[in-house]
Design a protein around this motif. Structure first.
Motif, PDB file in Angstrom:
ATOM      1  N   SER A  63      -9.006  -5.895   6.623  1.00 43.79           N
ATOM      2  CA  SER A  63      -7.619  -5.656   6.738  1.00 43.79           C
ATOM      3  C   SER A  63      -7.122  -5.647   5.309  1.00 43.79           C
ATOM      4  O   SER A  63      -6.230  -4.670   5.048  1.00 43.79           O
ATOM      5  CB  SER A  63      -6.832  -6.468   7.724  1.00 43.79           C
ATOM      6  N   PHE A  64      -7.397  -6.351   4.643  1.00 48.86           N
ATOM      7  CA  PHE A  64      -6.909  -6.655   3.243  1.00 48.86           C
ATOM      8  C   PHE A  64      -7.260  -5.765   2.319  1.00 48.86           C
ATOM      9  O   PHE A  64      -6.539  -4.965   1.812  1.00 48.86           O
ATOM     10  CB  PHE A  64      -7.189  -7.983   2.719  1.00 48.86           C
ATOM     11  N   LEU A  65      -8.716  -5.302   2.696  1.00 49.82           N
ATOM     12  CA  LEU A  65      -9.017  -3.875   1.696  1.00 49.82           C
ATOM     13  C   LEU A  65      -8.476  -2.693   1.961  1.00 49.82           C
ATOM     14  O   LEU A  65      -8.205  -2.035   1.298  1.00 49.82           O
ATOM     15  CB  LEU A  65     -10.912  -4.088   2.000  1.00 49.82           C
ATOM     16  N   LYS A  66      -8.217  -2.630   3.232  1.00 47.00           N
ATOM     17  CA  LYS A  66      -7.562  -1.483   3.929  1.00 47.00           C
ATOM     18  C   LYS A  66      -6.226  -1.283   3.169  1.00 47.00           C
ATOM     19  O   LYS A  66      -5.861  -0.482   2.795  1.00 47.00           O
ATOM     20  CB  LYS A  66      -7.573  -1.268   5.345  1.00 47.00           C
ATOM     21  N   CYS A  67      -5.303  -2.257   3.594  1.00 45.35           N
ATOM     22  CA  CYS A  67      -4.114  -2.391   2.755  1.00 45.35           C
ATOM     23  C   CYS A  67      -4.129  -2.159   1.123  1.00 45.35           C
ATOM     24  O   CYS A  67      -3.288  -1.376   0.821  1.00 45.35           O
ATOM     25  CB  CYS A  67      -3.243  -3.689   3.227  1.00 45.35           C
ATOM     26  N   LEU A  68      -4.999  -2.799   0.480  1.00 47.27           N
ATOM     27  CA  LEU A  68      -5.280  -2.573  -0.686  1.00 47.27           C
ATOM     28  C   LEU A  68      -5.541  -1.204  -1.084  1.00 47.27           C
ATOM     29  O   LEU A  68      -4.939  -0.507  -2.082  1.00 47.27           O
ATOM     30  CB  LEU A  68      -6.239  -3.562  -1.336  1.00 47.27           C
ATOM     31  N   LYS A  69      -6.584  -0.617  -0.565  1.00 43.93           N
ATOM     32  CA  LYS A  69      -6.863   0.899  -0.948  1.00 43.93           C
ATOM     33  C   LYS A  69      -5.854   1.931  -0.501  1.00 43.93           C
ATOM     34  O   LYS A  69      -5.774   2.805  -1.178  1.00 43.93           O
ATOM     35  CB  LYS A  69      -8.338   0.864  -0.337  1.00 43.93           C
ATOM     36  N   VAL A  70      -5.164   1.539   0.506  1.00 45.57           N
ATOM     37  CA  VAL A  70      -4.181   2.754   1.174  1.00 45.57           C
ATOM     38  C   VAL A  70      -2.763   2.481   0.206  1.00 45.57           C
ATOM     39  O   VAL A  70      -1.879   3.280   0.396  1.00 45.57           O
ATOM     40  CB  VAL A  70      -3.858   2.708   2.405  1.00 45.57           C
ATOM     41  N   SER A  71      -2.583   1.329  -0.548  1.00 44.16           N
ATOM     42  CA  SER A  71      -1.356   1.193  -1.326  1.00 44.16           C
ATOM     43  C   SER A  71      -1.437   2.119  -2.618  1.00 44.16           C
ATOM     44  O   SER A  71      -2.605   2.343  -3.224  1.00 44.16           O
ATOM     45  CB  SER A  71      -1.335  -0.283  -1.979  1.00 44.16           C
ATOM     46  N   GLY A  72      -0.327   2.174  -2.959  1.00 44.82           N
ATOM     47  CA  GLY A  72      -0.092   2.984  -4.104  1.00 44.82           C
ATOM     48  C   GLY A  72      -0.105   2.367  -5.407  1.00 44.82           C
ATOM     49  O   GLY A  72      -0.500   2.479  -6.513  1.00 44.82           O
ATOM     50  N   PHE A  73       0.152   0.796  -5.194  1.00 50.27           N
ATOM     51  CA  PHE A  73       0.112  -0.004  -6.447  1.00 50.27           C
ATOM     52  C   PHE A  73      -1.325  -0.762  -6.547  1.00 50.27           C
ATOM     53  O   PHE A  73      -1.430  -0.802  -7.912  1.00 50.27           O
ATOM     54  CB  PHE A  73       1.160  -1.269  -6.029  1.00 50.27           C
ATOM     55  N   TYR A  74      -2.146  -0.708  -5.750  1.00 45.19           N
ATOM     56  CA  TYR A  74      -3.119  -1.793  -5.757  1.00 45.19           C
ATOM     57  C   TYR A  74      -4.558  -1.105  -5.752  1.00 45.19           C
ATOM     58  O   TYR A  74      -5.800  -1.499  -5.597  1.00 45.19           O
ATOM     59  CB  TYR A  74      -2.984  -3.002  -4.926  1.00 45.19           C
ATOM     60  N   CYS A  75      -4.285   0.200  -5.292  1.00 48.50           N
ATOM     61  CA  CYS A  75      -5.862   0.772  -4.912  1.00 48.50           C
ATOM     62  C   CYS A  75      -6.959   1.105  -5.969  1.00 48.50           C
ATOM     63  O   CYS A  75      -7.926   1.262  -5.651  1.00 48.50           O
ATOM     64  CB  CYS A  75      -5.232   2.303  -4.036  1.00 48.50           C
ATOM     65  N   ASP A  76      -6.490   1.068  -7.219  1.00 47.89           N
ATOM     66  CA  ASP A  76      -7.337   1.121  -8.291  1.00 47.89           C
ATOM     67  C   ASP A  76      -8.140  -0.256  -8.780  1.00 47.89           C
ATOM     68  O   ASP A  76      -8.875  -0.057  -9.684  1.00 47.89           O
ATOM     69  CB  ASP A  76      -6.686   1.991  -9.702  1.00 47.89           C
ATOM     70  N   GLU A  90     -23.402  -2.487   6.513  1.00 52.12           N
ATOM     71  CA  GLU A  90     -23.059  -1.513   7.503  1.00 52.12           C
ATOM     72  C   GLU A  90     -21.560  -1.587   7.785  1.00 52.12           C
ATOM     73  O   GLU A  90     -20.976  -0.325   8.037  1.00 52.12           O
ATOM     74  CB  GLU A  90     -23.558  -2.004   9.084  1.00 52.12           C
ATOM     75  N   GLU A  91     -20.718  -2.693   7.933  1.00 57.46           N
ATOM     76  CA  GLU A  91     -19.274  -2.725   7.867  1.00 57.46           C
ATOM     77  C   GLU A  91     -18.708  -2.001   6.807  1.00 57.46           C
ATOM     78  O   GLU A  91     -17.930  -1.146   7.046  1.00 57.46           O
ATOM     79  CB  GLU A  91     -18.965  -4.065   7.881  1.00 57.46           C
ATOM     80  N   LEU A  92     -19.257  -2.195   5.376  1.00 59.92           N
ATOM     81  CA  LEU A  92     -18.731  -1.665   4.481  1.00 59.92           C
ATOM     82  C   LEU A  92     -19.015   0.022   4.306  1.00 59.92           C
ATOM     83  O   LEU A  92     -18.014   0.792   3.979  1.00 59.92           O
ATOM     84  CB  LEU A  92     -19.068  -2.307   3.138  1.00 59.92           C
ATOM     85  N   ASN A  93     -20.089   0.309   5.032  1.00 60.83           N
ATOM     86  CA  ASN A  93     -20.596   1.821   4.838  1.00 60.83           C
ATOM     87  C   ASN A  93     -19.661   2.795   5.724  1.00 60.83           C
ATOM     88  O   ASN A  93     -19.545   3.690   5.769  1.00 60.83           O
ATOM     89  CB  ASN A  93     -21.978   2.046   5.309  1.00 60.83           C
ATOM     90  N   GLY A  94     -19.106   1.892   6.692  1.00 62.44           N
ATOM     91  CA  GLY A  94     -18.188   2.407   7.627  1.00 62.44           C
ATOM     92  C   GLY A  94     -16.986   2.643   7.367  1.00 62.44           C
ATOM     93  O   GLY A  94     -16.186   3.329   8.237  1.00 62.44           O
ATOM     94  N   LEU A  95     -16.420   2.279   6.245  1.00 59.39           N
ATOM     95  CA  LEU A  95     -15.233   2.380   5.759  1.00 59.39           C
ATOM     96  C   LEU A  95     -14.977   3.795   4.903  1.00 59.39           C
ATOM     97  O   LEU A  95     -15.812   4.326   4.249  1.00 59.39           O
ATOM     98  CB  LEU A  95     -14.662   1.166   4.808  1.00 59.39           C
ATOM     99  N   PRO A  96     -13.769   4.108   5.037  1.00 62.32           N
ATOM    100  CA  PRO A  96     -13.345   5.301   4.252  1.00 62.32           C
ATOM    101  C   PRO A  96     -13.116   5.110   2.722  1.00 62.32           C
ATOM    102  O   PRO A  96     -12.818   6.080   1.973  1.00 62.32           O
ATOM    103  CB  PRO A  96     -12.104   5.775   4.949  1.00 62.32           C
ATOM    104  N   TYR A  97     -13.335   3.930   2.382  1.00 59.52           N
ATOM    105  CA  TYR A  97     -13.057   3.643   0.927  1.00 59.52           C
ATOM    106  C   TYR A  97     -14.147   2.591   0.481  1.00 59.52           C
ATOM    107  O   TYR A  97     -14.664   2.025   1.307  1.00 59.52           O
ATOM    108  CB  TYR A  97     -11.613   3.010   0.563  1.00 59.52           C
TER     109      TYR A  97
END
Length: 125
Positions: A63-76, A90-97
Motif C-alpha cells: 500500500s505504501f509503495l502504491k501511494c508513493l508511486k502514484v503520487s506526483g511528489f514522491y514517484c521518482d 512474485e508480489e513485486l512482479n505483479g505490480l504495475p510499478y
C-alpha cells in the motif's frame, strides 16, 4: 551534504542495525510503518532513497509503495525493499510499478551497501 535515506521498518532490531550500518555515510530518517513514513515525507525534504520493509502494520509495503508511486511528489524516489516474505518477488512482479532493488531478509550488509551504491550510481562501497 550527505544523501538522505528514509528507512521504513517496523522491527526495532532491524531499525537499529540499519542505523548502525548507514548513519556514518547518510542522513537517516526512520519510520515504523508506511503511515509514519508519509508523515516524515511531508515534514522533511524529499529523501534520495527509501529502504522499506514489505510487511508492516497500519500501512503495509504494498500500500505504501502504491501511494508513493502514484503520487506526483514522491514517484521518482528510488526504493529498495527488504522482506522476509517467501513470495516477495512474485508480489513485486505483479505490480504495475517497479522497485529498484529487493533484498531478502536476513540480508547481507555488504550486499545492501552495494545496492545503495548502485542506486546512487556511485562506487562509494
Amino acid at each position: 551534504m550527505k544523501k538522505q535515506i528514509l528507512l521504513v521498518e517496523d522491527e526495532p532490531t532491524i531499525q537499529r542495525l540499519l542505523y548502525f550500518l548507514l548513519s556514518k555515510d547518510f542522513d537517516l530518517r526512520i519510520a515504523g510503518n508506511g503511515y509514519e513514513a508519509f508523515l516524515l515525507l511531508e515534514a522533511h525534504r524529499i529523501p534520495d532513497l527509501i529502504i522499506m520493509d514489505w510487511v508492516m502494520p497500519h500501512l503495509d509495503g504494498k500500500s505504501f509503495l502504491k501511494c508513493l508511486k502514484v503520487s506526483g511528489f514522491y514517484c521518482d524516489i528510488p526504493v529498495i525493499v527488504l522482506s522476509a516474505s517467501e513470495n516477495i518477488n512474485e508480489e513485486l512482479n505483479g505490480l504495475p510499478y517497479a522497485v529498484d532493488k529487493c533484498l531478502r531478509k536476513p540480508f547481507d550488509p555488504i550486499i545492501l551497501k552495494q545496492a545503495i551504491a548502485e542506486t546512487f550510481n556511485t562506487n562509494a562501497y
